[in-house]
Each structure stands twice: as structure tokens, then as C-alpha cells.
Design an enzyme around this catalytic site. Sequence first.
Site: not given
Length: 316
Positions: A14, A66, A92, A137, A146
Site C-alpha cells: 500500500g 468475483r 483484482r 498514469s 486500464d
Amino acid sequence: MAKARVAVLISGRGSNMAALLYAAKAHSCPYEIVLVAANDPAAPGLALAEAEGIATFGQSHKGLKRAEFDSIIDAQLRAAGADYVALAGYMRLLSPEFVRAWDGRMLNIHPSLLPKYKGLDTHQRAIDAGDSHAGCSVHIVTAELDDGPVLAQTPVAILPGDSADSLAARILIAEHQLYSRTLAEFVTREQQPEWMLNRVREIALALPQADEVISHGMPCFGIEKGKKFAWFTRDHHGDGIVALLVKTTAPDEQATLIEADPDRYYRPAYFGTDWVGIRLDQGVNDWDHISDRLRASWRQVAPKTLLGLMDIAEDF
């Protein structure tokens, strides 16, 4: 003005979360971190966030579908009162349902100059391609990996002899600076009068035969060559207010709205009791409600022939 409430999702140490957290400690920062959640209860970033007094949540995704796991995370985000979600090394793939639930309110930082090198191994791919620069980015999260609109980027030079690890270390420095700055700009964009006007314009001009003109120094919207149904006021006569003025639908509605929420609603000068002002400068705005008020105001001035066409369209 209240700070935007941001939840951060992580999977490991993190470090980008920490950069956001420490940036949020500045009094001038427009956001606060209200939750750090991870798909690994042992993620080191959770311990750091907890030590800094931030609420945390950790649960393994293993054995869960999921969408099922994402619904658990979504419930935690909503319980924390999050306005926005920042992905920071969250490893994830997200379910379409989760992405839709946070559409336009979820950001991610990716270690490449998008649209180049989506996915993994971005640093080595940039070196192998002979690029002069790699970088990072920040983009809005969409259903495609992405692939959302890029908000900001920082190029980082690739040096002779760079390995993926050495390049990654420098890009991480850039990530820590870029993410906090971009997030601060993103959560305040809806507080900018020009953004608000464009949002009102988008909704108003989607109504049948609506047009826009300037009247009394303010943008206003009406039926073509007919009556006005909305005005956008921005510091009009130096009052310091950014607001939308719409017609009321009942004689006592103006007083009722002002009494129920005097910080949001007010009686606009020179407009009488048929209009009410909805302040747009009081923090997060409910644009679904504002859209409903615009449509109701349009109905107050629309001729019967247009109302009939609108009713037919809404039936379909």
C-alpha cells in the site's frame, strides 16, 4: 466545505495508499481517507492504515465468485460513506456490477504511459521496446482493463542499463506525487462553476426543443422561442452563490423546500414564489435529483403538444 470521502483498495504494502493518506493530512487537502480495504487480511498496508487511525477491512477473495466478493467490498465502501474509490495496487479484476456502481467515481494508478502497456510487466515491456520514457498514469476506471479516460501522467526517463526493478523504483516516486495531486483535482472538479454549468447544460438541452441564451447576465434555458425553465447563477450581483433556479410545481413548494433544507434551497431575488434556487456550492450534488427538478420545471412551461410527445417517449 466538507472534504470528499475516499476509500482506498489495496492488495499489498500500500505505498500509493500511504502517499494518499499522508497527503490527506494537510489541512488544505480536499479529501480524507475513510477506509482502506484489501483482498488479503494480511496485507501490510492495512497495519499502516490502522496505525494512522484509518478504518480498515480485510477479507480474502479466495473461494468467492468475483461478483460475490465485490458485493462484500461494495457494502464496506457504502458503510464507510465513501464518495470516491481509489485503487492503489489492487490486484483484482473488478466485476461489471462493481464498476457500474462506482461509475465516474473510481480512479486507478497504472505504471505506464497509457494507452501503452496495459496489464502487467509494464516496466520490462517499455525497456524491451526501446522507449526513451516510461511513466505512470491516473485514469478513471471502466469495465475494460486500464482503458478509462486518462486524467494525468508523469513521464520517467529510462536510463542506460535500467532493469525493470530500477525503473520501477523511480516510477514509484512519480506515482506517489501524481496520484495525490490528481485525486485532489478530481474530487474538486464538480465544485468548479464551469463544470456545474456544463452538467446543467447537458441535462437541460436534452429536453425537447430546449435552447440556451444569456439573459440578465446569466445562462438560462427555455423552450425554443418560448418561456424559460431554468437559470444558472454564478456570483450574480456579487452574491457569491452558484445555483440552479427552477420553477416550483406547487404554490407552497418553495417555502416547504427552504424549510426542509435551508442550506440547499433559497428564494431567489426578483423571481417571486414561483421559483426556487438550488445551491450547487454546498458539496456533493445529487444530480439525479437536479435532473428531476429540471424536467419538472420544463413541464411547467412546455406547451401541451410537447408534453404529449414527452409522455409518449417516457412510456417507451
